[in-house]
Design a protein around this motif. Structure first.
Motif, PDB file in Angstrom:
ATOM      1  N   VAL A   1      33.706  81.811 -42.065  1.00  0.00           N
ATOM      2  CA  VAL A   1      35.132  81.987 -41.775  1.00  0.00           C
ATOM      3  C   VAL A   1      35.394  81.573 -40.328  1.00  0.00           C
ATOM      4  O   VAL A   1      34.959  82.243 -39.399  1.00  0.00           O
ATOM      5  CB  VAL A   1      35.571  83.451 -42.002  1.00  0.00           C
ATOM      6  N   PRO A   2      36.115  80.462 -40.124  1.00  0.00           N
ATOM      7  CA  PRO A   2      36.398  80.008 -38.759  1.00  0.00           C
ATOM      8  C   PRO A   2      37.499  80.836 -38.102  1.00  0.00           C
ATOM      9  O   PRO A   2      38.324  81.446 -38.774  1.00  0.00           O
ATOM     10  CB  PRO A   2      36.857  78.564 -38.954  1.00  0.00           C
ATOM     11  N   ASN A   3      37.484  80.832 -36.777  1.00  0.00           N
ATOM     12  CA  ASN A   3      38.502  81.519 -35.984  1.00  0.00           C
ATOM     13  C   ASN A   3      38.757  80.685 -34.737  1.00  0.00           C
ATOM     14  O   ASN A   3      37.821  80.203 -34.106  1.00  0.00           O
ATOM     15  CB  ASN A   3      37.992  82.910 -35.578  1.00  0.00           C
ATOM     16  N   VAL A   4      40.027  80.501 -34.393  1.00  0.00           N
ATOM     17  CA  VAL A   4      40.369  79.781 -33.173  1.00  0.00           C
ATOM     18  C   VAL A   4      41.482  80.540 -32.465  1.00  0.00           C
ATOM     19  O   VAL A   4      42.396  81.053 -33.118  1.00  0.00           O
ATOM     20  CB  VAL A   4      40.769  78.316 -33.448  1.00  0.00           C
ATOM     21  N   VAL A   5      41.365  80.651 -31.134  1.00  0.00           N
ATOM     22  CA  VAL A   5      42.376  81.362 -30.346  1.00  0.00           C
ATOM     23  C   VAL A   5      42.646  80.613 -29.041  1.00  0.00           C
ATOM     24  O   VAL A   5      41.735  80.059 -28.438  1.00  0.00           O
ATOM     25  CB  VAL A   5      41.959  82.815 -30.002  1.00  0.00           C
ATOM     26  N   PRO A   6      43.905  80.588 -28.609  1.00  0.00           N
ATOM     27  CA  PRO A   6      44.218  80.016 -27.299  1.00  0.00           C
ATOM     28  C   PRO A   6      43.914  81.046 -26.221  1.00  0.00           C
ATOM     29  O   PRO A   6      44.058  82.252 -26.455  1.00  0.00           O
ATOM     30  CB  PRO A   6      45.719  79.746 -27.384  1.00  0.00           C
ATOM     31  N   VAL A   7      43.468  80.579 -25.057  1.00  0.00           N
ATOM     32  CA  VAL A   7      43.209  81.498 -23.946  1.00  0.00           C
ATOM     33  C   VAL A   7      43.853  80.968 -22.667  1.00  0.00           C
ATOM     34  O   VAL A   7      43.818  79.775 -22.390  1.00  0.00           O
ATOM     35  CB  VAL A   7      41.700  81.758 -23.717  1.00  0.00           C
ATOM     36  N   ALA A   8      44.446  81.879 -21.931  1.00  0.00           N
ATOM     37  CA  ALA A   8      45.093  81.531 -20.671  1.00  0.00           C
ATOM     38  C   ALA A   8      44.308  82.042 -19.467  1.00  0.00           C
ATOM     39  O   ALA A   8      44.405  81.488 -18.376  1.00  0.00           O
ATOM     40  CB  ALA A   8      46.511  82.094 -20.634  1.00  0.00           C
ATOM     41  N   PHE A   9      43.533  83.121 -19.653  1.00  0.00           N
ATOM     42  CA  PHE A   9      42.725  83.672 -18.563  1.00  0.00           C
ATOM     43  C   PHE A   9      41.352  83.025 -18.634  1.00  0.00           C
ATOM     44  O   PHE A   9      40.472  83.456 -19.373  1.00  0.00           O
ATOM     45  CB  PHE A   9      42.644  85.200 -18.667  1.00  0.00           C
ATOM     46  N   LYS A  10      41.195  81.940 -17.859  1.00  0.00           N
ATOM     47  CA  LYS A  10      39.992  81.120 -17.946  1.00  0.00           C
ATOM     48  C   LYS A  10      39.736  80.443 -16.618  1.00  0.00           C
ATOM     49  O   LYS A  10      40.630  80.328 -15.772  1.00  0.00           O
ATOM     50  CB  LYS A  10      40.119  80.111 -19.080  1.00  0.00           C
ATOM     51  N   ALA A  11      38.482  80.024 -16.430  1.00  0.00           N
ATOM     52  CA  ALA A  11      38.112  79.354 -15.184  1.00  0.00           C
ATOM     53  C   ALA A  11      36.821  78.573 -15.382  1.00  0.00           C
ATOM     54  O   ALA A  11      35.997  78.922 -16.227  1.00  0.00           O
ATOM     55  CB  ALA A  11      37.907  80.377 -14.071  1.00  0.00           C
TER      56      ALA A  11
END
Length: 131
Positions: free
Chosen positions: A24-34
Motif C-alpha cells: 500500500v503506497p503512501n505519499v505526503v507533501p512536506v513543508a518543514f524540510k531542509a
C-alpha cells in the motif's frame, strides 16, 4: 551525491515523501524540510503517522520527489530514513512549527534521510538518468 541543482530545487520547493508497506503506497507533501550541511535530507514530523509506520515496516526505505512547476525541472531521491527524537535538527523543526502554528502544533521528531540514488524526472533527454 546532491549536486548544486538538486540542492537549489530542494531548498526552493515543497517535497513529496513516498513510502510503501504491505503493498500500500503512501505519499505526503512536506513543508518543514531542509538539506543538511552533509547532504542528507531532514523532515520535521508534524503529521507523519502513516509515513512512520511504513518506514518501520519497510526498513526505512523512502523516496523524495521535488520539482519546479514552472520549469518542470525535477528529481527523485531514493534513500533510507532514520527517526530522530532529539538534537539540533529536531529542536529547529520544533521551533519553526510552533511559530507557524502559534503553539497549537509542534514537531514530534524528525526524519533524517540518507540519499542513496538521485534520478532526474525532468522531461527530456536526461529523464530517468541517475546522477
Amino acid at each position: 551525491m546532491l549536486n548544486e541543482n538538486v540542492k537549489k530545487l530542494l531548498d526552493a520547493n515543497m517535497w513529496d515523501l513516498a513510502t510503501c508497506a504491505d503493498g500500500v503506497p503512501n505519499v505526503v507533501p512536506v513543508a518543514f524540510k531542509a538539506v543538511t550541511e552533509d547532504g542528507n535530507l531532514a523532515v520535521g514530523d508534524v503529521f507523519l503517522e502513516t509515513t512512520l509506520n511504513n518506514l518501520n515496516a519497510n526498513g526505512g526505505k523512502i523516496a523524495v520527489s521535488v520539482y519546479d512547476a514552472k520549469t518542470l525541472e525535477g528529481y527523485q531521491i531514493k534513500g533510507k530514513a532514520e527517526y530522530l527524537t532529539e538534537g539540533e535538527i529536531v529542536s529547529g523543526f520544533k521551533a519553526a512549527v510552533e511559530k507557524m502554528f502559534n503553539g497549537a502544533a509542534t514537531a514530534k521528531g524528525a526524519l533524517l534521510i540518507t540519499p542513496e540514488q538521485v534520478i532526474v524526472t525532468t522531461p527530456g533527454a536526461d529523464n530517468k538518468k541517475v546522477l
